[in-house]
Write an enzyme that holds these catalytic residues in place. Structure first.
Site, PDB file in Angstrom:
ATOM      1  N   ILE A 260       0.840  -1.199   0.000  1.00 22.36           N
ATOM      2  CA  ILE A 260       0.000   0.000   0.000  1.00 22.36           C
ATOM      3  C   ILE A 260       0.873   1.245   0.000  1.00 22.36           C
ATOM      4  O   ILE A 260       2.039   1.196   0.418  1.00 22.36           O
ATOM      5  CB  ILE A 260      -0.961  -0.002   1.221  1.00 22.36           C
ATOM      6  CG1 ILE A 260      -2.130   0.963   1.006  1.00 22.36           C
ATOM      7  CG2 ILE A 260      -0.206   0.305   2.499  1.00 22.36           C
ATOM      8  CD1 ILE A 260      -3.258   0.788   2.013  1.00 22.36           C
ATOM      9  N   CYS A 261       0.320   2.352  -0.486  1.00 22.58           N
ATOM     10  CA  CYS A 261       0.976   3.659  -0.420  1.00 22.58           C
ATOM     11  C   CYS A 261      -0.110   4.695  -0.159  1.00 22.58           C
ATOM     12  O   CYS A 261      -1.160   4.352   0.379  1.00 22.58           O
ATOM     13  CB  CYS A 261       1.766   3.956  -1.695  1.00 22.58           C
ATOM     14  SG  CYS A 261       0.735   4.187  -3.153  1.00 22.58           S
ATOM     15  N   GLN A 262       0.095   5.925  -0.572  1.00 18.98           N
ATOM     16  CA  GLN A 262      -0.910   6.961  -0.322  1.00 18.98           C
ATOM     17  C   GLN A 262      -2.091   6.858  -1.278  1.00 18.98           C
ATOM     18  O   GLN A 262      -3.239   6.940  -0.871  1.00 18.98           O
ATOM     19  CB  GLN A 262      -0.272   8.358  -0.418  1.00 18.98           C
ATOM     20  CG  GLN A 262      -1.190   9.473   0.036  1.00 18.98           C
ATOM     21  CD  GLN A 262      -1.518   9.396   1.516  1.00 18.98           C
ATOM     22  OE1 GLN A 262      -0.681   9.034   2.332  1.00 18.98           O
ATOM     23  NE2 GLN A 262      -2.746   9.729   1.872  1.00 18.98           N
TER      24      GLN A 262
END
Length: 120
Positions: free
Chosen positions: A86-88
């Site tokens: 996951i990231c932003q």
């Protein structure tokens, strides 16, 4: 001359579209689907945002390995366990998923929408 311009534009568009498409062998899930995945203790959860972003807000159970350090720290990950990334917003995690694939990992899941789309 016009023909070359059109060819270069078409090639640029093709490269852009190819870059945006999910890579083969990488599963994509929504943040809603992630809620069920978090219960699985046999998965590795990786957040590829910067340490500052991670410290400001993160999902419990995720380990922070910034994207720029992923290749160097990939040895700390198990290749026989699925990795959920996951990231932003989903862009860096997609890039990280492709990088993990190149490093020989086979079970990779990218979270679409990232932490921005997360609603506990």
């Amino acid at each position: 001359m016009e023909f070359m311009t059109y060819m270069l534009l078409a090639l640029g568009a093709l490269l852009f579209i190819r870059r945006m498409m999910p890579a083969k062998g990488i599963r994509n899930i929504s943040t809603e689907q992630l809620k069920a995945e978090l219960k699985d203790k046999n998965k590795q959860f990786i957040d590829v945002r910067t340490p500052g972003e991670f410290k400001g807000n993160h999902i419990r159970g995720f380990k922070n390995i910034p994207l720029h350090q992923l290749a160097a720290k990939a040895a700390s990950l198990l290749k026989d366990k699925e990795i959920v990334v996951i990231c932003q917003s989903g862009m860096r995690s997609q890039k990280a998923s492709r990088e993990l694939k190149k490093l020989g990992f086979e079970q990779i899941t990218n979270v679409k929408g990232g932490v921005s789309a997360w609603r506990p």
